[in-house]
Design a protein around this motif. Structure first.
Motif, short mmCIF file in Angstrom:
data_model
loop_
_atom_site.label_atom_id
_atom_site.label_comp_id
_atom_site.label_asym_id
_atom_site.label_seq_id
_atom_site.Cartn_x
_atom_site.Cartn_y
_atom_site.Cartn_z
N PHE A 35 -10.93 5.35 22.63
CA PHE A 35 -10.88 6.25 21.48
C PHE A 35 -11.03 7.68 21.97
N LYS A 39 -8.60 3.69 5.89
CA LYS A 39 -7.76 2.51 6.22
C LYS A 39 -6.43 2.86 6.83
N ASP A 40 -5.95 4.10 6.65
CA ASP A 40 -4.69 4.48 7.26
C ASP A 40 -4.88 5.18 8.61
N TRP A 41 -5.97 5.92 8.74
CA TRP A 41 -6.13 6.80 9.90
C TRP A 41 -7.11 6.25 10.93
N PHE A 75 3.45 9.64 8.44
CA PHE A 75 3.69 8.33 9.07
C PHE A 75 5.17 8.12 9.40
N ASN A 114 -6.74 -6.55 15.20
CA ASN A 114 -6.50 -5.44 16.12
C ASN A 114 -5.17 -5.65 16.85
N HIS A 135 0.83 -1.20 0.00
CA HIS A 135 0.00 0.00 0.00
C HIS A 135 0.87 1.26 0.00
N VAL A 184 -6.03 7.30 20.16
CA VAL A 184 -6.40 6.54 21.36
C VAL A 184 -5.64 7.09 22.56
N PRO A 230 -6.77 0.91 11.56
CA PRO A 230 -5.81 0.25 12.48
C PRO A 230 -6.15 0.49 13.95
N LEU A 231 -7.02 1.47 14.23
CA LEU A 231 -7.41 1.74 15.61
C LEU A 231 -8.54 0.78 16.01
N LEU A 255 -4.20 -3.14 19.27
CA LEU A 255 -4.22 -2.27 20.44
C LEU A 255 -4.69 -3.04 21.67
N ILE A 309 -0.80 4.43 11.98
CA ILE A 309 -1.38 5.44 12.87
C ILE A 309 -1.27 5.01 14.33
N THR A 310 -1.07 3.72 14.59
CA THR A 310 -0.94 3.27 15.98
C THR A 310 0.38 3.71 16.61
N TYR A 356 1.62 5.13 0.78
CA TYR A 356 1.17 6.27 1.56
C TYR A 356 1.21 7.55 0.72
#
Lengths: 199, 473
Positions: A138, B151-153, A63, A130, A54, A153, B156-157, A132, A178-179, A56
């Motif tokens: 959130f 899907k990026d922002w 990122f 997931n 993918h 989060v 993943p949360l 997390l 994003i995590t 970006y």
């Protein structure tokens, strides 16, 4: 079972092309589904194990910045745009009004001094894949002078409306997702941060 | 603050009147392990043919182009599923196209079908939708649904879509609900009402006779939302056939007029910027002059508390159809009750009550077939099908099911669809001993709101009996 290094797919970009190496899908035989009451065939399983590549694109600086402890945003600097000066977080490559390319800016200090919770929700549920820890807290974060409200989060502390929060970054082993960005309530010490994260 | 131009706010115009000739629905359920999707679609299409006393072959002779609503290709591991269904319905070589707008897919499919007739391209079109969400385990299903977020922002949360909407619920709950127990009860009342109405619907997946306490004691999904506050995950199909006037009256002697409009808003709630509230015909700027004073924290519009896409769909549709006040001008409504709290938010977006006062639509009894307080007919009964909470949310079919249900009321044929014992038997469902007709007596006009997730797409479809139009063409 986690995959071994030999079962993973890796990708580089060279000469404008993706260069995959390693394993990108593991074949697995399908299995019949029978109705236990009638003994008749109802269907079939179709296992899938795939890895996507993918891009970006223009969001890559955001990122990549997370792993360096930076929160990058964008700002419209087009003199002719009605909404010139608007700062976007989430990072938008182009201004949604004039469609001119935005300027990439570093808003780490702004986030460290003005971030507060706009809304939040705590959920004990998650979907497949997931990563997390649960429950997931959130939060949506307002920043002074930013026209949008970022979702993230809360890693340490309890969420409340208008509570001040600070960004933390996965700088020690970034996942480049994003995590890598999370938030903690004001007053959190370095020792309370999740593994790999720093202020 | 963002603004819209006059050209963007132009009221849409259909170049000729469009009529709904017939509708049909399949059975809806959580899973159909021994039924292919095409079987459900054929069930819906055959029901539409039966409704106008035709064979499927006869009805197909009228159709010129086809619009298929099917949101989640990745659930079924089948791209071009529209092509599969089109072939199985025996409609090749007619032109067809797939439509995908999340939870609003069914409504958007009808939007396309209506425009094709209005433009003159076709005299008769098929809008048919379905969804297949039972062919992966639930946690993988949650992930696949979360892929409808960014899907990026977002994805993943947690890979859990409910969380991305629930931050809106939380903000509404605190600002407009003021975290009051009475507001929590009103939310629960919606779940009780809609699941109760679902008991009279043989197509419905989750009929339940429950109490407010049952809802408040159900497991927490994301506070303040509990399991019984949430919509269903469903499989099934629904359809409608729309025509120009001449063709409509060849199919049936009683077609309904249909108007439909759409709105949109950012996929990520995070991207929403401030603007002034676009006003509906029953509102004035004074309606909101002290909103922020009455509800501190509500100064940001649409913020997290309003669905701008729903407001815009109503803004266009009401003016297209001549609706001045939805409570007075409409007789029955189907809303997208994905969650009890989003149902309340929608009351405000579509002008049943001003922003901040949505709860009163339930608390006044207006939303019931029979007002529980006055024992008289409710002013504008909502979700008599059971809605997404009690009947189904087979995404691509949902908006079409809503339109079908509104149609049955205006045609005064609701009982014919929901009462026959044979249908309950064929669907393998027990007809309740206290089965009661939910036909809205004398219904002339109705509205169906089809809505995607956090409000990225919304359509507003208005049906009217041709003798009861509110505006000249």
């Amino acid at each position: 079972m986690p995959k071994t290094e030999n079962e993973k797919g890796f990708v580089d970009v060279a000469n404008g092309r993706y260069k995959p190496k390693g394993v990108f899908h593991i074949p697995e035989a399908n299995q019949p589904i029978f109705n236990k009451d009638t003994g008749k065939l109802a269907g079939i399983t179709n296992p899938r194990d795939m890895t996507y590549m993918h891009s970006y694109g223009g969001e890559a600086p955001f990122f990549e910045g997370l792993g360096k402890g930076k929160l990058m945003a964008t700002r419209c600097d087009n003199e002719k745009c009605d909404t010139k000066g608007s700062i976007y977080q989430p990072f938008r490559i182009y201004c949604p009004d004039c469609l001119r390319k935005n300027t990439v800016i570093d808003m780490t200090d702004l986030a460290k001094t003005t971030a507060k919770i706009h809304s939040y929700i705590i959920t004990h549920r998650s979907g497949a894949f997931n990563s997390l820890p649960k429950p997931i807290k959130f939060i949506n974060i307002e920043f002074e002078g930013v026209v949008t409200i970022l979702m993230s989060v809360l890693a340490v502390g309890e969420p409340e409306f208008d509570k001040k929060v600070l960004p933390i970054f996965n700088t020690k082993s970034p996942t480049y997702t994003i995590t890598d960005l999370r938030f903690v309530v004001e007053g959190t010490s370095e020792s309370e941060l999740p593994e790999g994260f720093t202020f | 603050m963002i603004k819209f131009s006059d050209k963007q706010l132009k009221i849409p115009k259909l170049m000729r009147p469009v009529y709904l000739a017939t509708v049909g629905m399949s059975k809806f359920d959580r899973a159909f392990p021994e039924t292919r999707t095409e079987e459900l679609c054929i069930q819906a299409f055959t029901a539409a043919a039966d409704f106008v006393n035709m064979t499927p072959s006869e009805l197909k002779q009228y159709i010129h182009t086809c619009y298929y609503g099917h949101f989640a290709d990745h659930f079924g591991d089948q791209l071009l599923g529209e092509s599969v269904i089109h072939d199985r319905l025996g409609l090749d070589p007619l032109g067809n196209i797939g439509v995908k707008t999340g939870g609003a897919t069914g409504g958007s499919t009808m939007w396309e079908a209506v425009k094709a007739v209005a433009s003159g391209y076709s005299d008769c079109t098929l809008a048919l939708g379905w969804e297949r969400m039972d062919e992966v385990p639930t946690d993988e299903g949650n992930h696949l649904i979360s892929a409808a977020a960014d899907k990026d922002w977002e994805t993943p949360l947690g890979h859990i879509y409910t969380g991305y909407y629930a931050v809106m619920a939380q903000r509404y709950w605190k600002i407009f609900g003021k975290e009051e127990d009475s507001f929590r009860d009103t939310m629960a009342e919606i779940a009780v009402k809609n699941r109760g109405y679902a008991r009279m619907n043989p197509h419905a997946q989750a009929p339940m006779k429950i109490t407010i306490e049952d809802v408040k004691n159900s497991p927490i999904v994301a506070y303040p939302l509990r399991a019984l506050d949430c919509c269903l995950m469903s499989v099934g199909s629904a359809c409608g056939i729309v025509c120009d006037e001449k063709t409509a009256y060849e199919i049936t002697d009683n077609p309904l007029r249909i108007y439909i409009a759409a709105g949109s808003h950012t996929l990520r709630v995070a991207d929403r910027r401030n603007m002034t509230i676009p006003l509906l015909p029953n509102e004035t700027p004074d309606t909101y002059k002290d909103l922020a004073k009455r509800f501190p924290g509500s100064d940001r519009y649409p913020g997290f508390t309003g669905f701008l896409a729903a407001r815009m769909a109503a803004y266009y549709a009401y003016r297209m159809a001549g609706i001045k006040d939805p409570i007075e001008d409409l007789d029955v409504i189907e809303l997208h009750d994905a969650f009890t709290i989003s149902d309340i938010q929608s009351y405000e977006d579509v002008g049943l009550r001003p922003y901040g006062e949505g709860r009163d639509y339930i608390e006044s009894g207006d939303a019931y077939l029979t007002n529980p307080q006055t024992k008289k007919p409710g002013k504008l009964p909502s979700n008599l099908s059971g809605g997404l909470i009690g009947c189904m949310h087979a995404v691509g079919a949902t908006g079409l099911m809503q339109i079908a249900e509104i149609g049955y009321h205006i045609w005064n044929r609701w009982d014919e669809i929901h009462e026959p014992q044979e249908k309950w038997d064929v669907f393998g469902r027990k007809k309740p001993d206290d089965w009661t007709s939910l036909q809205v007596k004398g219904a002339k006009r109705g509205l169906a709101i089809s809505h995607a997730g956090v409000g990225s797409h919304v359509t507003a479809a208005i049906l009217m009996h041709p003798n009861n139009l509110l505006k000249e063409d």
